[in-house]
Design a protein around this motif. Structure first.
Motif, PDB file in Angstrom:
ATOM      1  N   GLY A 193       0.785  -1.227   0.000  1.00 26.06           N
ATOM      2  CA  GLY A 193       0.000   0.000   0.000  1.00 26.06           C
ATOM      3  C   GLY A 193       0.816   1.274   0.000  1.00 26.06           C
ATOM      4  O   GLY A 193       0.256   2.375   0.033  1.00 26.06           O
ATOM      5  N   GLU A 194       2.151   1.158  -0.091  1.00 27.13           N
ATOM      6  CA  GLU A 194       3.037   2.323  -0.004  1.00 27.13           C
ATOM      7  C   GLU A 194       3.459   2.812  -1.382  1.00 27.13           C
ATOM      8  O   GLU A 194       3.679   2.028  -2.295  1.00 27.13           O
ATOM      9  CB  GLU A 194       4.281   1.949   0.795  1.00 27.13           C
ATOM     10  CG  GLU A 194       5.301   3.070   0.931  1.00 27.13           C
ATOM     11  CD  GLU A 194       6.556   2.646   1.676  1.00 27.13           C
ATOM     12  OE1 GLU A 194       7.086   3.472   2.441  1.00 27.13           O
ATOM     13  OE2 GLU A 194       7.008   1.498   1.512  1.00 27.13           O
ATOM     14  N   ASN A 195       3.588   4.127  -1.517  1.00 29.93           N
ATOM     15  CA  ASN A 195       4.210   4.740  -2.698  1.00 29.93           C
ATOM     16  C   ASN A 195       5.618   5.183  -2.319  1.00 29.93           C
ATOM     17  O   ASN A 195       5.796   6.109  -1.519  1.00 29.93           O
ATOM     18  CB  ASN A 195       3.424   5.973  -3.165  1.00 29.93           C
ATOM     19  CG  ASN A 195       2.227   5.621  -4.026  1.00 29.93           C
ATOM     20  OD1 ASN A 195       2.043   4.464  -4.403  1.00 29.93           O
ATOM     21  ND2 ASN A 195       1.396   6.600  -4.327  1.00 29.93           N
ATOM     22  N   LEU A 196       6.624   4.507  -2.877  1.00 28.14           N
ATOM     23  CA  LEU A 196       8.014   4.874  -2.654  1.00 28.14           C
ATOM     24  C   LEU A 196       8.538   5.602  -3.886  1.00 28.14           C
ATOM     25  O   LEU A 196       8.496   5.059  -4.993  1.00 28.14           O
ATOM     26  CB  LEU A 196       8.859   3.625  -2.396  1.00 28.14           C
ATOM     27  CG  LEU A 196      10.380   3.843  -2.330  1.00 28.14           C
ATOM     28  CD1 LEU A 196      10.748   4.661  -1.094  1.00 28.14           C
ATOM     29  CD2 LEU A 196      11.129   2.516  -2.334  1.00 28.14           C
ATOM     30  N   VAL A 197       9.025   6.817  -3.702  1.00 27.28           N
ATOM     31  CA  VAL A 197       9.633   7.584  -4.793  1.00 27.28           C
ATOM     32  C   VAL A 197      11.148   7.444  -4.709  1.00 27.28           C
ATOM     33  O   VAL A 197      11.733   7.574  -3.630  1.00 27.28           O
ATOM     34  CB  VAL A 197       9.224   9.068  -4.724  1.00 27.28           C
ATOM     35  CG1 VAL A 197      10.098   9.915  -5.664  1.00 27.28           C
ATOM     36  CG2 VAL A 197       7.751   9.249  -5.083  1.00 27.28           C
ATOM     37  N   ILE A 198      11.769   7.147  -5.852  1.00 27.51           N
ATOM     38  CA  ILE A 198      13.236   7.084  -5.912  1.00 27.51           C
ATOM     39  C   ILE A 198      13.744   8.250  -6.748  1.00 27.51           C
ATOM     40  O   ILE A 198      13.345   8.422  -7.908  1.00 27.51           O
ATOM     41  CB  ILE A 198      13.729   5.747  -6.508  1.00 27.51           C
ATOM     42  CG1 ILE A 198      13.248   4.568  -5.643  1.00 27.51           C
ATOM     43  CG2 ILE A 198      15.251   5.738  -6.595  1.00 27.51           C
ATOM     44  CD1 ILE A 198      13.698   3.214  -6.150  1.00 27.51           C
ATOM     45  N   LEU A 199      14.615   9.043  -6.148  1.00 23.64           N
ATOM     46  CA  LEU A 199      15.243  10.186  -6.809  1.00 23.64           C
ATOM     47  C   LEU A 199      16.709   9.876  -7.062  1.00 23.64           C
ATOM     48  O   LEU A 199      17.281   8.963  -6.463  1.00 23.64           O
ATOM     49  CB  LEU A 199      15.144  11.438  -5.929  1.00 23.64           C
ATOM     50  CG  LEU A 199      13.764  11.883  -5.456  1.00 23.64           C
ATOM     51  CD1 LEU A 199      13.895  13.016  -4.439  1.00 23.64           C
ATOM     52  CD2 LEU A 199      12.909  12.327  -6.638  1.00 23.64           C
ATOM     53  N   GLY A 200      17.295  10.667  -7.937  1.00 23.09           N
ATOM     54  CA  GLY A 200      18.718  10.505  -8.217  1.00 23.09           C
ATOM     55  C   GLY A 200      19.066  11.236  -9.499  1.00 23.09           C
ATOM     56  O   GLY A 200      18.200  11.484 -10.334  1.00 23.09           O
ATOM     57  N   LYS A 201      20.321  11.592  -9.639  1.00 22.33           N
ATOM     58  CA  LYS A 201      20.771  12.252 -10.861  1.00 22.33           C
ATOM     59  C   LYS A 201      20.664  11.290 -12.039  1.00 22.33           C
ATOM     60  O   LYS A 201      20.558  10.073 -11.862  1.00 22.33           O
ATOM     61  CB  LYS A 201      22.223  12.716 -10.707  1.00 22.33           C
ATOM     62  CG  LYS A 201      22.465  13.652  -9.533  1.00 22.33           C
ATOM     63  CD  LYS A 201      21.743  14.982  -9.684  1.00 22.33           C
ATOM     64  CE  LYS A 201      22.106  15.936  -8.548  1.00 22.33           C
ATOM     65  NZ  LYS A 201      21.340  17.204  -8.610  1.00 22.33           N
ATOM     66  N   SER A 202      20.681  11.820 -13.255  1.00 18.06           N
ATOM     67  CA  SER A 202      20.645  10.981 -14.452  1.00 18.06           C
ATOM     68  C   SER A 202      21.813  10.000 -14.429  1.00 18.06           C
ATOM     69  O   SER A 202      22.950  10.376 -14.109  1.00 18.06           O
ATOM     70  CB  SER A 202      20.734  11.850 -15.707  1.00 18.06           C
ATOM     71  OG  SER A 202      19.597  12.674 -15.816  1.00 18.06           O
ATOM     72  N   GLY A 203      21.510   8.730 -14.750  1.00 21.27           N
ATOM     73  CA  GLY A 203      22.547   7.717 -14.777  1.00 21.27           C
ATOM     74  C   GLY A 203      22.853   7.087 -13.429  1.00 21.27           C
ATOM     75  O   GLY A 203      23.780   6.281 -13.313  1.00 21.27           O
TER      76      GLY A 203
END
Length: 258
Positions: free
Chosen positions: A46-56
């Motif tokens: 039931g969780e929404n996990l967002v993953i961020l990071g620079k390109s590549g």
């Protein structure tokens, strides 16, 4: 990824707060380029996990590994409690039916109408459905994404935002328990991006989905996330809620929120 036959028994739907995805010490290289160097993450039901990071940084590679679209060098990837790195293709396909993957470009078949795109996906995995049942499910899922009127349109007649919605409808038509979103708002204007972000939340609520959302769009990240992780140098560098990371003592982490 090994293809050796195993006797993996797929676990039933997880209960609340149980992890539906667990990644431990995931490594992935391309030649001498080490992209993932020990990624660890968990997604709860039931969780929404967002993953961020620079390109590549390996964001998209991570979610492709989760569905076995890309082999790994080392590590463990458990989906619904079973390690997919020890599965053969037959076992992987049983897992994949329970996972929806929204590609950046929506990946629609240009030669098929919206009805045909959705029907083709549904009939591949539910061969015993009658024509009437297929039609009803197509109409129901189009209503869920707010595009009932587009049923007879061709992909070339759709705007970027509409293509994203139809791509999402095609993902949803199999009633997945997990959805992996790869840059769901890329290339869209601010208003349409907001609409797609709202739709991600509506889907989470209506279908009780668990999701990983890869994005560069901080408005999308803020709106859709229960939790965020930031990839740096092949590992998870920071983790927390949007508000927690925005106030981080780490200057590099804060740079995402400027």
């Amino acid at each position: 990824m090994t293809q050796e036959k195993t006797n993996v028994e797929l676990n039933p739907i997880s209960t609340v707060n149980e992890p539906v995805i667990e990644i431990k010490e995931l490594y992935k290289s391309f030649g001498t380029n080490e992209v993932l160097k020990g990624v660890n993450l968990t997604v709860k039901k039931g969780e929404n996990l967002v993953i961020l990071g620079k390109s590549g940084s390996g964001k998209s590679i991570t979610i492709k590994c989760i569905v076995g679209l890309m082999g790994i060098d080392k590590g463990e990837i458990k989906v619904f409690g079973s390690d997919i790195t020890k599965m053969d293709n037959s076992e992987l396909n049983k897992i994949r039916v329970r996972i929806g993957f929204l590609f950046q470009n929506a990946a629609l078949y240009d030669s098929m109408s919206v009805r045909e795109n959705l029907g083709f996906t549904l009939k591949r995995h539910a061969k015993d459905l009658t024509a009437e049942e297929v039609e009803n499910q197509i109409k129901e899922i189009l209503e869920s994404v707010g595009l009932s009127e587009a049923i007879d349109k061709m992909p070339s007649e759709l705007s970027g935002g509409m293509r994203k919605r139809i791509g999402l409808a095609r993902t949803l038509i199999l009633k997945p328990e997990i959805i992996l979103y790869d840059e769901p708002t890329t290339g869209l204007d601010t208003i349409t991006s907001r609409e797609i972000s709202e739709l991600v939340l509506e889907i989470q609520k209506k279908y009780k989905t668990s999701s990983i959302i890869i994005t560069h769009d901080m408005a999308c990240a803020k709106h859709t996330s229960d939790r965020l992780m930031i990839l740096k140098d092949g590992i998870i560098h920071a983790e927390g809620t949007y508000d927690e990371l925005e106030k981080s003592d780490d200057e590099w982490v804060r740079s995402f929120f400027i």
